[in-house]
Write an enzyme that holds these catalytic residues in place. Structure first.
Site, PDB file in Angstrom:
ATOM      1  N   ARG A 209      18.154  -1.573 -10.397  1.00 31.60           N
ATOM      2  CA  ARG A 209      16.894  -2.585  -9.923  1.00 31.60           C
ATOM      3  C   ARG A 209      17.226  -4.413  -9.316  1.00 31.60           C
ATOM      4  NH1 ARG A 209      15.485  -0.425 -14.781  1.00 31.60           N
ATOM      5  NH2 ARG A 209      13.905   1.218 -14.435  1.00 31.60           N
TER       6      ARG A 209
ATOM      7  N   HIS B 156      13.739  -5.467 -17.848  1.00 28.96           N
ATOM      8  CA  HIS B 156      13.176  -4.324 -17.442  1.00 28.96           C
ATOM      9  C   HIS B 156      14.186  -3.352 -16.668  1.00 28.96           C
ATOM     10  CE1 HIS B 156      11.144  -0.915 -15.616  1.00 28.96           C
ATOM     11  NE2 HIS B 156      10.982  -1.487 -14.313  1.00 28.96           N
TER      12      HIS B 156
ATOM     13  N   ILE C 201       2.992   3.164  -5.096  1.00 30.45           N
ATOM     14  CA  ILE C 201       2.337   3.173  -6.056  1.00 30.45           C
ATOM     15  C   ILE C 201       0.779   2.435  -5.658  1.00 30.45           C
ATOM     16  CG2 ILE C 201       2.746   0.635  -8.314  1.00 30.45           C
ATOM     17  CD1 ILE C 201       5.583   0.741  -8.083  1.00 30.45           C
TER      18      ILE C 201
ATOM     19  N   ALA D  88       0.699  -0.785   0.107  1.00 31.36           N
ATOM     20  CA  ALA D  88      -0.113  -0.520  -0.286  1.00 31.36           C
ATOM     21  C   ALA D  88       0.793   1.540  -0.222  1.00 31.36           C
ATOM     22  CB  ALA D  88      -1.246   0.026   1.262  1.00 31.36           C
ATOM     23  N   GLY D  89       1.925   1.040  -0.803  1.00 30.65           N
ATOM     24  CA  GLY D  89       2.672   2.104  -0.989  1.00 30.65           C
ATOM     25  C   GLY D  89       2.864   3.371  -2.051  1.00 30.65           C
TER      26      GLY D  89
ATOM     27  N   ASN E 233      13.923  -8.114  -2.083  1.00 33.02           N
ATOM     28  CA  ASN E 233      12.581  -8.148  -2.755  1.00 33.02           C
ATOM     29  C   ASN E 233      12.455  -9.776  -2.498  1.00 33.02           C
ATOM     30  OD1 ASN E 233      12.302  -5.747  -2.221  1.00 33.02           O
ATOM     31  ND2 ASN E 233      12.297  -5.576  -3.950  1.00 33.02           N
TER      32      ASN E 233
ATOM     33  N   ILE F  12       5.035  -5.760 -10.240  1.00 31.27           N
ATOM     34  CA  ILE F  12       5.419  -4.968 -10.562  1.00 31.27           C
ATOM     35  C   ILE F  12       6.956  -4.852  -9.919  1.00 31.27           C
ATOM     36  CG2 ILE F  12       5.221  -2.489  -9.981  1.00 31.27           C
ATOM     37  CD1 ILE F  12       2.501  -2.623 -10.581  1.00 31.27           C
TER      38      ILE F  12
HETATM   39  N1  APR Z   1       3.402  -8.282   2.133  1.00 30.90           N
HETATM   40  C1  APR Z   1       2.897  -7.136   1.404  1.00 30.90           C
HETATM   41  N2  APR Z   1       3.468  -5.665   1.176  1.00 30.90           N
HETATM   42  C2  APR Z   1       4.965  -5.996   1.611  1.00 30.90           C
HETATM   43  C3  APR Z   1       6.036  -6.384   2.578  1.00 30.90           C
HETATM   44  C4  APR Z   1       4.945  -8.134   2.325  1.00 30.90           C
HETATM   45  N3  APR Z   1       5.713  -8.960   2.356  1.00 30.90           N
HETATM   46  N4  APR Z   1       6.828  -5.586   2.400  1.00 30.90           N
HETATM   47  C5  APR Z   1       7.004  -4.845   2.125  1.00 30.90           C
HETATM   48  N5  APR Z   1       5.524  -4.267   1.513  1.00 30.90           N
HETATM   49  C6  APR Z   1       5.224  -3.379   1.372  1.00 30.90           C
HETATM   50  C7  APR Z   1       5.610  -1.653   2.234  1.00 30.90           C
HETATM   51  O1  APR Z   1       5.916  -1.971   3.707  1.00 30.90           O
HETATM   52  C8  APR Z   1       5.513  -0.894   1.124  1.00 30.90           C
HETATM   53  O2  APR Z   1       4.311  -0.094   1.928  1.00 30.90           O
HETATM   54  O3  APR Z   1       5.319  -2.928   0.190  1.00 30.90           O
HETATM   55  C9  APR Z   1       4.957  -1.430  -0.192  1.00 30.90           C
HETATM   56  C10 APR Z   1       5.625  -0.618  -0.953  1.00 30.90           C
HETATM   57  O4  APR Z   1       5.556   0.859  -1.111  1.00 30.90           O
HETATM   58  P1  APR Z   1       6.756   1.403  -1.159  1.00 30.90           P
HETATM   59  O5  APR Z   1       7.857   1.295  -0.381  1.00 30.90           O
HETATM   60  O6  APR Z   1       5.858   3.237  -1.666  1.00 30.90           O
HETATM   61  O7  APR Z   1       7.157   1.322  -3.094  1.00 30.90           O
HETATM   62  P2  APR Z   1       6.444   1.572  -4.169  1.00 30.90           P
HETATM   63  O8  APR Z   1       7.425   3.152  -4.956  1.00 30.90           O
HETATM   64  O9  APR Z   1       5.603   1.467  -4.655  1.00 30.90           O
HETATM   65  O10 APR Z   1       7.205   0.198  -5.317  1.00 30.90           O
HETATM   66  C11 APR Z   1       6.886  -0.864  -4.961  1.00 30.90           C
HETATM   67  O11 APR Z   1       7.915  -1.491  -7.106  1.00 30.90           O
HETATM   68  O12 APR Z   1       8.437  -0.035  -8.852  1.00 30.90           O
HETATM   69  C12 APR Z   1       9.478  -1.710  -8.093  1.00 30.90           C
HETATM   70  O13 APR Z   1      11.076  -1.271  -7.627  1.00 30.90           O
HETATM   71  C13 APR Z   1      10.232  -1.180  -6.761  1.00 30.90           C
HETATM   72  O14 APR Z   1      10.031  -3.265  -5.925  1.00 30.90           O
HETATM   73  C14 APR Z   1       9.241  -1.864  -5.578  1.00 30.90           C
HETATM   74  C15 APR Z   1       8.498  -1.791  -5.583  1.00 30.90           C
END
Ligand code: APR
Length: 313
Positions: free
Chosen positions: A92, A179, A15, A12-13, A99, A122
């Protein structure tokens, strides 16, 4: 209970939030914004904000924030952004160690709660993460894709449009391959309202555009300190919409290859038709010798990250 389709957004970050906003505005279905338990309240807050936004903008969509996988059960579409985004100076591929355990955790839960979903990955490094998701879940190849090509192509189109001094709407271009920095902008298939871009833009300018497209994500990371999210969210939304509305859109996506373009057991960006069956077709374009060489280089880079993933259990 709502009979609208459920769209589960894992992460829920940046993206995930933008995706939720777009899917709600388009009324593609009810949305579940999932994050780890420590961020469940954050997800709930975002969901509430987006539901209230519906009163202003006038859309009907239920948006739920949660840290509980059970709320994702039965989702028609699953879009995965779980993970850590890049920081300035990182590639990446540098994200694989952080990840990989995350995508495995998501895959195990997806298998349990959302076995019928169309899945769009993604999280980066994209091609390796989507490969691992499919390998671990055993989901059908046509139901698991990675989002990269739509975004990379959008960046390519923008730079071409600016150079040619034309509207972005008139530019059609496609980026294939992994990518990463070796992605393959396909000049032979790049047109401005039907006219090949090579007739309208000088070679040195095209070379500069290709280089900028390849570094397009990094350029934003350097400026913002984190990775892009508006265009990535729109790109994944276009793929989800094509599936949910059976649009048969031709979109470049990371798809599982079983011999196409000469590659096997690999996810890489190729032109895909997305409809209600998921990946309904993979198109094999006629590439120039240069493009074939670039694709081979890109495939090699993807394979090297996949090998790291396969070696780590
Ligand atoms: N389950 C669910 N969510 C998770 C988990 C998990 N096991 N681990 C981490 N997260 C959540 C984080 O808590 C965070 O809220 O994933 C979210 C990622 O959000 P952001 O840090 O804002 O990242 P964002 O810019 O959305 O990018 C996410 O997409 O483009 C790719 O490289 C980028 O790998 C990254 C991903």
């Amino acid at each position: 209970m709502s009979t609208r389709k459920k769209i589960a957004l894992i992460g829920a970050g940046n993206i995930g939030g933008e995706l939720a906003a777009l899917c709600a505005k388009k009324e593609l279905g009810d949305i579940v914004l999932f994050d780890i338990p420590a961020k469940a309240d954050y997800a709930k807050g975002k969901a509430l904000d987006l539901e209230q936004n519906g009163s202003v903008l006038g859309y009907d969509a239920k948006v739920t924030g949660t840290g509980n996988w059970e709320d994702c059960a039965g989702a028609s579409v699953l879009i995965i952004t779980a993970g850590i985004p890049r920081k300035p100076g990182q590639s990446r591929d540098d994200l694989v160690a952080t990840n990989l355990p995350i995508i495995r955790n998501v895959a195990d839960n997806a298998k349990k709660y959302c076995p019928d979903a169309f899945v769009i990955v993604i999280s980066n490094p994209l091609d390796a993460m989507v490969y691992e998701f499919k390998r671990r879940t055993g989901f059908a190849a046509e139901k698991v894709v990675g989002m990269a090509g739509v975004l990379d192509s959008a960046r390519f189109c923008l730079f071409l449009a600016r150079e040619a001094g034309v509207s972005q709407k008139d530019v059609r271009a496609m980026v294939l391959g992994g990518h990463g920095d070796d992605m393959v902008p396909v000049l032979s298939a790049c047109t401005i309202d039907g006219v090949n871009a090579t007739h309208l833009i000088a070679k040195d300018k095209l070379d500069a555009i290709i280089a900028r497209t390849r570094g397009g994500g990094g350029e934003i990371v350097k400026l913002m300190g984190t990775s892009a999210y508006y265009a990535p969210a729109s790109s994944a939304m276009a793929m989800a919409e094509a599936y949910l509305l059976d649009q048969k859109r031709l979109l470049p996506c990371a798809a599982y290859l079983t011999g196409q373009y000469g590659y096997n057991d690999l996810y890489m960006g190729v032109p895909v038709v997305i409809g209600s069956k998921g990946v309904e077709k993979i198109l094999e374009l006629e590439l120039s010798d240069d493009e074939k060489t670039m694709l081979a280089k890109s495939a090699k880079s993807v394979q090297s990250v996949v090998d790291v993933v396969k070696a780590s259990t």
